[in-house]
Design a protein around this motif. Sequence first.
Motif, PDB file in Angstrom:
ATOM      1  N   MET A 303      -1.871   9.018  -8.291  1.00  0.00           N
ATOM      2  CA  MET A 303      -1.078  10.134  -8.620  1.00  0.00           C
ATOM      3  C   MET A 303      -0.434   9.654  -9.942  1.00  0.00           C
ATOM      4  O   MET A 303      -0.191  10.442 -10.729  1.00  0.00           O
ATOM      5  CB  MET A 303       0.092  10.586  -7.529  1.00  0.00           C
ATOM      6  N   LYS A 304      -0.026   8.666  -9.580  1.00  0.00           N
ATOM      7  CA  LYS A 304       0.934   8.176 -10.961  1.00  0.00           C
ATOM      8  C   LYS A 304       0.011   7.802 -12.165  1.00  0.00           C
ATOM      9  O   LYS A 304       0.442   8.269 -13.127  1.00  0.00           O
ATOM     10  CB  LYS A 304       1.502   6.719 -10.570  1.00  0.00           C
ATOM     11  N   LYS A 305      -1.259   7.355 -11.824  1.00  0.00           N
ATOM     12  CA  LYS A 305      -2.042   7.415 -13.053  1.00  0.00           C
ATOM     13  C   LYS A 305      -2.555   8.542 -13.697  1.00  0.00           C
ATOM     14  O   LYS A 305      -2.940   8.955 -14.758  1.00  0.00           O
ATOM     15  CB  LYS A 305      -3.246   6.631 -12.457  1.00  0.00           C
ATOM     16  N   TRP A 306      -2.653   9.664 -12.705  1.00  0.00           N
ATOM     17  CA  TRP A 306      -2.996  11.071 -13.327  1.00  0.00           C
ATOM     18  C   TRP A 306      -1.920  11.840 -13.754  1.00  0.00           C
ATOM     19  O   TRP A 306      -1.988  12.961 -14.239  1.00  0.00           O
ATOM     20  CB  TRP A 306      -3.556  11.834 -12.129  1.00  0.00           C
ATOM     21  N   LEU A 307      -0.577  11.449 -13.615  1.00  0.00           N
ATOM     22  CA  LEU A 307       0.596  12.143 -13.948  1.00  0.00           C
ATOM     23  C   LEU A 307       0.544  12.539 -15.406  1.00  0.00           C
ATOM     24  O   LEU A 307       1.197  13.816 -15.729  1.00  0.00           O
ATOM     25  CB  LEU A 307       1.874  11.537 -13.403  1.00  0.00           C
ATOM     26  N   GLU A 308       0.036  11.707 -16.249  1.00  0.00           N
ATOM     27  CA  GLU A 308       0.296  12.258 -17.715  1.00  0.00           C
ATOM     28  C   GLU A 308      -0.467  13.251 -18.139  1.00  0.00           C
ATOM     29  O   GLU A 308       0.097  14.121 -18.707  1.00  0.00           O
ATOM     30  CB  GLU A 308      -0.350  11.134 -18.658  1.00  0.00           C
TER      31      GLU A 308
END
Length: 347
Positions: A303-308
């Motif tokens: 999720m953190k990786k996809w947040l951008e």
Amino acid sequence: MFRTFIRSWAIPLRPPNTIIRPTTRSFQNGATYRRFNNKQSRSFTNLLFDPVSRKYLALIFGGGSLFYVTHLEEAPVSGRNRFIWIPRSLELKIGDYTYRSMLRDTSSAILPSNHPLTKKVETIFGRILDAASKDPSVDKTQLEGIKWKIHVVNDPRAPPNAFVLPGGKVFVFSSMFNICQNDDGLATVLSHEFAHQLARHTAENLSKAPVYSLIGTIMYLATGVEGINSLLLDGLLRMPASRQMETEADYIGLMIMSRACFHPAESVKLWQRMSRFEKQTRGQVGFEFLSTHPASDRRIENMKKWLEKANSIYEQSDCGTFGSYYNNFQNSVFGSNPDAIFSFRGY
């Protein structure tokens, strides 16, 4: 469910292991010893050396391989090749059968359609549906002719669970609200479950079930051992495939909820709360290898990786203006503290 062939947050049931009958050999002093029967293994070897049997086996495997290859398609997000032969009509019939079964089990605990919780879920899911219809990457055929219906199951004894069945029937168990805590958390769960249906993961699971059964049968005939074969089949095929589908649904759901103007950063917080809940209820950290779902820590990293990208979609959807309007709407319907409804614990 997150869902058995129907994906959910619940842990799927497993078929019982086949009991292998031991043989015994007696001695004069009455003592016995036991050994496993390897008759199945010898029979399978005989088949391989028999010319007629080899011919039929070649026809069966050749035809099966051709059928498999001609029914491969590319999965969304990951781009992996997947096997699907179940037609949409059969998928919907199975969904309807499952829905009627769920109603029999939960009808006495389902909240009325005008209950505040049911209306809240309906409103949030409506926004997710609207966002999906505007998403250029979504297969719109999965939305055609579907009659969506929301069911909130008030059963404090049931574990946190939510799922969307083929055919548009949505179930959310009341214990899930304590983990969701707010609209964005609930949107994370609903969009994830909705994404399973957009990606036709139910049809994929149903399509692969006969393949797994065939592989399991061949392994049993070759070795005569059931338990180890089941463990290998689960660890090497079933569970990794299930985790792939869960990751795909995580990504699709995150992008859709962002387009629907729900804060994508809440997805990380939701999975952090879910991770704490899992550790409290299980007493230990689960091993991802033996799970149908990715470990919560892995999901948080994703999720953190996809947040951008999710934040970019959120900004492009003019969510600042929409958020102000939606907050005013929420205040008029649920009062000045709309998230307080998530403290609901049954009645």
